[in-house]
Design an enzyme around this catalytic site. Structure first.
Site, PDB file in Angstrom:
ATOM      1  N   ALA A   1       5.794  13.946  -6.537  1.00  0.00           N
ATOM      2  CA  ALA A   1       5.961  13.886  -5.078  1.00  0.00           C
ATOM      3  C   ALA A   1       4.794  14.557  -4.374  1.00  0.00           C
ATOM      4  CB  ALA A   1       7.267  14.572  -4.680  1.00  0.00           C
TER       5      ALA A   1
ATOM      6  N   THR B   1      -4.715  16.019  -9.592  1.00  0.00           N
ATOM      7  CA  THR B   1      -5.819  15.092  -9.385  1.00  0.00           C
ATOM      8  C   THR B   1      -7.152  15.703  -9.768  1.00  0.00           C
ATOM      9  OG1 THR B   1      -7.032  13.961  -7.615  1.00  0.00           O
ATOM     10  CG2 THR B   1      -5.810  15.896  -6.965  1.00  0.00           C
ATOM     11  N   ASP B   2      -8.128  14.839 -10.063  1.00  0.00           N
ATOM     12  CA  ASP B   2      -9.495  15.316 -10.317  1.00  0.00           C
ATOM     13  C   ASP B   2     -10.152  15.856  -9.040  1.00  0.00           C
ATOM     14  OD1 ASP B   2      -9.923  12.889  -8.991  1.00  0.00           O
ATOM     15  OD2 ASP B   2     -11.151  11.995 -10.579  1.00  0.00           O
ATOM     16  N   GLU B   3      -9.591  15.509  -7.878  1.00  0.00           N
ATOM     17  CA  GLU B   3     -10.248  15.900  -6.613  1.00  0.00           C
ATOM     18  C   GLU B   3     -10.256  17.411  -6.405  1.00  0.00           C
ATOM     19  OE1 GLU B   3      -9.495  13.633  -3.139  1.00  0.00           O
ATOM     20  OE2 GLU B   3      -9.314  11.755  -4.242  1.00  0.00           O
TER      21      GLU B   3
ATOM     22  N   TYR C   1      -6.380  17.026   1.665  1.00  0.00           N
ATOM     23  CA  TYR C   1      -5.548  16.569   0.532  1.00  0.00           C
ATOM     24  C   TYR C   1      -5.870  17.364  -0.718  1.00  0.00           C
ATOM     25  CZ  TYR C   1      -4.392  13.840  -3.617  1.00  0.00           C
ATOM     26  OH  TYR C   1      -3.953  13.472  -4.860  1.00  0.00           O
ATOM     27  N   SER C   2      -7.166  17.396  -1.092  1.00  0.00           N
ATOM     28  CA  SER C   2      -7.495  18.043  -2.377  1.00  0.00           C
ATOM     29  C   SER C   2      -7.258  19.548  -2.307  1.00  0.00           C
ATOM     30  CB  SER C   2      -8.919  17.720  -2.821  1.00  0.00           C
ATOM     31  OG  SER C   2      -9.855  18.021  -1.834  1.00  0.00           O
TER      32      SER C   2
ATOM     33  N   LYS D   1      -3.590  20.005  -2.958  1.00  0.00           N
ATOM     34  CA  LYS D   1      -3.274  19.812  -4.377  1.00  0.00           C
ATOM     35  C   LYS D   1      -3.781  21.000  -5.197  1.00  0.00           C
ATOM     36  CE  LYS D   1      -1.618  16.743  -6.238  1.00  0.00           C
ATOM     37  NZ  LYS D   1      -0.190  16.397  -6.541  1.00  0.00           N
TER      38      LYS D   1
ATOM     39  N   LEU E   1      -8.152   1.867  -1.824  1.00  0.00           N
ATOM     40  CA  LEU E   1      -9.260   0.917  -1.917  1.00  0.00           C
ATOM     41  C   LEU E   1      -8.896  -0.415  -2.581  1.00  0.00           C
ATOM     42  CD1 LEU E   1     -12.438   0.545  -1.491  1.00  0.00           C
ATOM     43  CD2 LEU E   1     -12.604   1.106  -3.917  1.00  0.00           C
TER      44      LEU E   1
HETATM   45  P1  NAD Z   1       2.173   7.822  -3.403  1.00  0.00           P
HETATM   46  O1  NAD Z   1       1.734   8.286  -2.065  1.00  0.00           O
HETATM   47  O2  NAD Z   1       2.107   6.373  -3.736  1.00  0.00           O
HETATM   48  O3  NAD Z   1       3.688   8.276  -3.669  1.00  0.00           O
HETATM   49  C1  NAD Z   1       4.160   9.540  -3.339  1.00  0.00           C
HETATM   50  C2  NAD Z   1       5.682   9.511  -3.415  1.00  0.00           C
HETATM   51  O4  NAD Z   1       6.160  10.835  -3.123  1.00  0.00           O
HETATM   52  C3  NAD Z   1       6.336   8.579  -2.404  1.00  0.00           C
HETATM   53  O5  NAD Z   1       7.360   7.840  -3.022  1.00  0.00           O
HETATM   54  C4  NAD Z   1       6.897   9.522  -1.346  1.00  0.00           C
HETATM   55  O6  NAD Z   1       8.035   9.004  -0.688  1.00  0.00           O
HETATM   56  C5  NAD Z   1       7.232  10.736  -2.186  1.00  0.00           C
HETATM   57  N1  NAD Z   1       7.266  11.986  -1.393  1.00  0.00           N
HETATM   58  C6  NAD Z   1       6.365  12.408  -0.464  1.00  0.00           C
HETATM   59  N2  NAD Z   1       6.743  13.598   0.058  1.00  0.00           N
HETATM   60  C7  NAD Z   1       7.896  13.939  -0.588  1.00  0.00           C
HETATM   61  C8  NAD Z   1       8.755  15.058  -0.511  1.00  0.00           C
HETATM   62  N3  NAD Z   1       8.515  16.063   0.346  1.00  0.00           N
HETATM   63  N4  NAD Z   1       9.846  15.104  -1.298  1.00  0.00           N
HETATM   64  C9  NAD Z   1      10.115  14.083  -2.167  1.00  0.00           C
HETATM   65  N5  NAD Z   1       9.329  12.983  -2.271  1.00  0.00           N
HETATM   66  C10 NAD Z   1       8.225  12.907  -1.505  1.00  0.00           C
HETATM   67  O7  NAD Z   1       1.345   8.688  -4.452  1.00  0.00           O
HETATM   68  P2  NAD Z   1       0.799   8.290  -5.886  1.00  0.00           P
HETATM   69  O8  NAD Z   1      -0.521   7.644  -5.752  1.00  0.00           O
HETATM   70  O9  NAD Z   1       1.881   7.626  -6.645  1.00  0.00           O
HETATM   71  O10 NAD Z   1       0.534   9.752  -6.487  1.00  0.00           O
HETATM   72  C11 NAD Z   1       1.565  10.450  -7.184  1.00  0.00           C
HETATM   73  C12 NAD Z   1       1.027  11.797  -7.615  1.00  0.00           C
HETATM   74  O11 NAD Z   1      -0.113  11.626  -8.450  1.00  0.00           O
HETATM   75  C13 NAD Z   1       0.557  12.683  -6.461  1.00  0.00           C
HETATM   76  O12 NAD Z   1       0.936  14.006  -6.743  1.00  0.00           O
HETATM   77  C14 NAD Z   1      -0.958  12.536  -6.471  1.00  0.00           C
HETATM   78  O13 NAD Z   1      -1.566  13.692  -5.978  1.00  0.00           O
HETATM   79  C15 NAD Z   1      -1.216  12.353  -7.941  1.00  0.00           C
HETATM   80  N6  NAD Z   1      -2.419  11.572  -8.299  1.00  0.00           N
HETATM   81  C16 NAD Z   1      -2.645  10.359  -7.750  1.00  0.00           C
HETATM   82  C17 NAD Z   1      -3.748   9.612  -8.155  1.00  0.00           C
HETATM   83  C18 NAD Z   1      -4.028   8.233  -7.587  1.00  0.00           C
HETATM   84  O14 NAD Z   1      -5.094   7.665  -7.868  1.00  0.00           O
HETATM   85  N7  NAD Z   1      -3.134   7.625  -6.828  1.00  0.00           N
HETATM   86  C19 NAD Z   1      -4.629  10.122  -9.118  1.00  0.00           C
HETATM   87  C20 NAD Z   1      -4.370  11.393  -9.637  1.00  0.00           C
HETATM   88  C21 NAD Z   1      -3.250  12.095  -9.247  1.00  0.00           C
HETATM   89  O1  DAU Z   2      -9.319  10.834  -7.661  1.00  0.00           O
HETATM   90  C1  DAU Z   2      -7.930  10.764  -7.600  1.00  0.00           C
HETATM   91  C2  DAU Z   2      -7.500  10.462  -6.188  1.00  0.00           C
HETATM   92  O2  DAU Z   2      -7.797   9.087  -5.959  1.00  0.00           O
HETATM   93  C3  DAU Z   2      -6.028  10.732  -5.926  1.00  0.00           C
HETATM   94  O3  DAU Z   2      -5.791  12.109  -6.090  1.00  0.00           O
HETATM   95  C4  DAU Z   2      -5.638  10.286  -4.520  1.00  0.00           C
HETATM   96  O4  DAU Z   2      -4.254  10.467  -4.318  1.00  0.00           O
HETATM   97  C5  DAU Z   2      -5.983   8.822  -4.374  1.00  0.00           C
HETATM   98  O5  DAU Z   2      -5.693   8.382  -3.059  1.00  0.00           O
HETATM   99  C6  DAU Z   2      -7.457   8.593  -4.682  1.00  0.00           C
HETATM  100  O6  DAU Z   2      -8.314   9.178  -3.678  1.00  0.00           O
HETATM  101  P1  DAU Z   2      -9.628   8.420  -3.156  1.00  0.00           P
HETATM  102  O7  DAU Z   2      -9.998   8.954  -1.849  1.00  0.00           O
HETATM  103  O8  DAU Z   2     -10.667   8.380  -4.234  1.00  0.00           O
HETATM  104  O9  DAU Z   2      -9.026   6.918  -3.061  1.00  0.00           O
HETATM  105  P2  DAU Z   2      -9.136   5.771  -1.952  1.00  0.00           P
HETATM  106  O10 DAU Z   2      -8.535   4.545  -2.533  1.00  0.00           O
HETATM  107  O11 DAU Z   2      -8.679   6.224  -0.623  1.00  0.00           O
HETATM  108  O12 DAU Z   2     -10.715   5.548  -1.866  1.00  0.00           O
HETATM  109  C7  DAU Z   2     -11.481   5.225  -3.028  1.00  0.00           C
HETATM  110  C8  DAU Z   2     -12.929   5.173  -2.592  1.00  0.00           C
HETATM  111  O13 DAU Z   2     -13.123   4.020  -1.753  1.00  0.00           O
HETATM  112  C9  DAU Z   2     -13.386   6.366  -1.779  1.00  0.00           C
HETATM  113  O14 DAU Z   2     -14.729   6.661  -2.097  1.00  0.00           O
HETATM  114  C10 DAU Z   2     -13.282   5.870  -0.320  1.00  0.00           C
HETATM  115  C11 DAU Z   2     -13.596   4.397  -0.455  1.00  0.00           C
HETATM  116  N1  DAU Z   2     -12.946   3.501   0.524  1.00  0.00           N
HETATM  117  C12 DAU Z   2     -11.600   3.601   0.673  1.00  0.00           C
HETATM  118  C13 DAU Z   2     -10.935   2.786   1.571  1.00  0.00           C
HETATM  119  C14 DAU Z   2      -9.433   2.892   1.747  1.00  0.00           C
HETATM  120  C15 DAU Z   2     -13.684   2.584   1.238  1.00  0.00           C
HETATM  121  O15 DAU Z   2     -14.919   2.494   1.061  1.00  0.00           O
HETATM  122  N2  DAU Z   2     -13.040   1.774   2.112  1.00  0.00           N
HETATM  123  C16 DAU Z   2     -11.699   1.843   2.322  1.00  0.00           C
HETATM  124  O16 DAU Z   2     -11.164   1.094   3.171  1.00  0.00           O
END
Ligand code: NAD
Ligand code: DAU
Length: 356
Positions: free
Chosen positions: A80, A132-134, A158-159, A162, A198
């Site tokens: 979450a 996350t790696d961020e 965000y980062s 986290k 993206l």
């Molecule tokens: P997402 O935004 O798609 O989903 C987040 C979920 O958490 C949603 O279902 C939302 O309703 C729920 N949520 C938000 N606030 C809440 C709260 N207060 N209580 C209970 N539920 C809540 O996110 P995601 O991309 O699936 O990421 C999941 C996890 O993985 C996050 O912790 C994120 O930081 C981490 N992560 C994501 C990525 C990525 O590329 N998406 C990469 C590395 C780590």
């Molecule tokens: O690295 C892990 C992270 O990756 C997770 O922790 C985050 O939850 C997840 O959202 C993601 O973060 P990014 O910022 O890397 O992802 P995003 O898809 O938003 O963007 C990927 C790259 O693309 C970033 O360099 C921004 C760029 N971008 C993004 C969007 C939405 C664009 O150039 N145009 C766009 O419209």
């Protein structure tokens, strides 16, 4: 049973679906259903008694105490979060509330429950925090990929939120002995990815004839991993990871944003050719850069590979093909997300299972 938080979001839903496909162990799925939570992602397990959905907040201490007492989990997997960097720049408060305060309450509820267990159950209990790696900041070209020893240098709200949550998890182990594990993963992609990110945004905009907005020069680098490979890594860390350790997860797949969008256009040119024979690449537009935009992320996943023997199943080519195919095959999911209809669907479909 295990508690999964955020299991209606992108990665959490993939995790729950894979978990129940591989195990009979039940899952309690606690999700607040923010804009990113979509129960349509879990429609295939709607009738599955092993999946208990609870609509609630990880910051709701009384609800957490009730759930722990009632369900007596052997593990918590915390997905979450508020997860979108651009949203964190516009409105950071929700990120601190869920990612920091929410994680605090989940840790406290876990600690209270864990403290009440018999010794054997205490030893078996795990709190796995998905991060996350961020948190490691941004790399220069040629710098080695992030190891688990890399200092925390978060650059976005965000980062930073986290990173704060990762520090809380570490401290709850060091101070109270809570058996924690932390994973730091690179960028995920795959089915059920919300189209503000993206890859799904580009697929959906391309098909709709809309611009494909590239921030800045498009030369930023991300390290992409297919979502189900992230889930398999989490399962391995949960079962065999060393308590108190952090594990980086990534697929050694660095690509510029422009290359990613080019490959998506290439697949769509092959599978959904435009009537005028032109490429979807013509829709690419360069737009204002993201403030504080991190230039490069790259994960060194050797610890996970060597200690636990994990390897991703997909290459980027195979994972991207699966992902683009999934979006082409699920126009209703896309339409419901775009219209907001998925929220209404959730209310009617899940009213009975919601506790809060
Ligand atoms: P997402 O935004 O798609 O989903 C987040 C979920 O958490 C949603 O279902 C939302 O309703 C729920 N949520 C938000 N606030 C809440 C709260 N207060 N209580 C209970 N539920 C809540 O996110 P995601 O991309 O699936 O990421 C999941 C996890 O993985 C996050 O912790 C994120 O930081 C981490 N992560 C994501 C990525 C990525 O590329 N998406 C990469 C590395 C780590
Ligand atoms: O690295 C892990 C992270 O990756 C997770 O922790 C985050 O939850 C997840 O959202 C993601 O973060 P990014 O910022 O890397 O992802 P995003 O898809 O938003 O963007 C990927 C790259 O693309 C970033 O360099 C921004 C760029 N971008 C993004 C969007 C939405 C664009 O150039 N145009 C766009 O419209």
């Amino acid at each position: 049973m295990i508690i999964v938080t955020g299991g209606a979001g992108f990665i959490g839903a993939n995790f729950v679906l894979d978990w129940l496909a591989l195990n009979d162990e039940p899952v309690l799925n606690l999700d607040k259903l923010t804009y990113a939570g979509n129960l349509e992602n879990l429609a295939s397990i709607e009738q599955d008694a092993r999946h208990v959905f609870v609509h609630g907040d990880i910051a709701d201490a009384p609800l957490l105490a009730h759930l722990f007492a009632q369900h007596r989990p052997r593990a918590v997997v915390n997905f979450a979060a508020e997860s979108h960097v651009d949203r964190s720049i516009k409105g950071p408060e929700a990120f601190v509330q869920t990612n920091v305060v929410g994680t605090l309450h989940l840790l406290e509820a876990s600690r209270a429950y864990w403290s009440s267990l018999e010794k054997e159950e205490q030893q078996a209990f795990r709190f796995l925090h998905v991060s996350t790696d961020e948190v490691y900041g941004s790399l220069e070209p040629g710098e080695p990929a992030f190891t688990e020893q890399h200092p925390f240098e978060p650059n976005s709200p965000y980062s930073a939120s986290k990173a704060a949550s990762d520090h809380l998890v570490r401290a709850w182990h060091h101070t109270y002995g809570l058996p924690v594990l932390t994973t730091n993963c690179s960028n995920n992609y795959g089915p059920y990815h919300f189209p503000e990110k993206l890859i799904p945004l580009m697929i959906i905009n391309a098909l709709a004839g809309k611009p494909l907005p590239i921030y800045g020069d498009g030369q930023q680098i991300r390290d992409w991993l297919y979502v189900r490979d992230h889930c398999s890594a989490i399962r391995q860390v949960l079962e065999r990871g060393s308590v108190g350790e952090t594990y980086n997860i990534g697929g050694w797949n660095e690509q510029t944003n422009l290359d990613i969008v080019g490959q998506i256009c290439g697949l769509l040119d092959e599978w959904r050719p435009l009537p005028d024979g032109r490429s979807y690449r013509q829709q690419i537009v360069f737009v204002k850069d993201r403030p504080g935009h991190d230039r490069r992320y790259a994960i060194d996943a050797r610890k996970l590979e060597h200690e636990l023997g994990w390897k991703p199943a997909e290459t980027f080519a195979s994972g991207l093909r699966k992902t683009v195919a999934w979006y082409l095959e699920h126009p209703d999911w896309v339409a419901n997300v775009q219209s907001g209809a998925y929220r209404t669907w959730m209310q009617t479909q899940y009213a009975e299972t919601a506790l809060a």
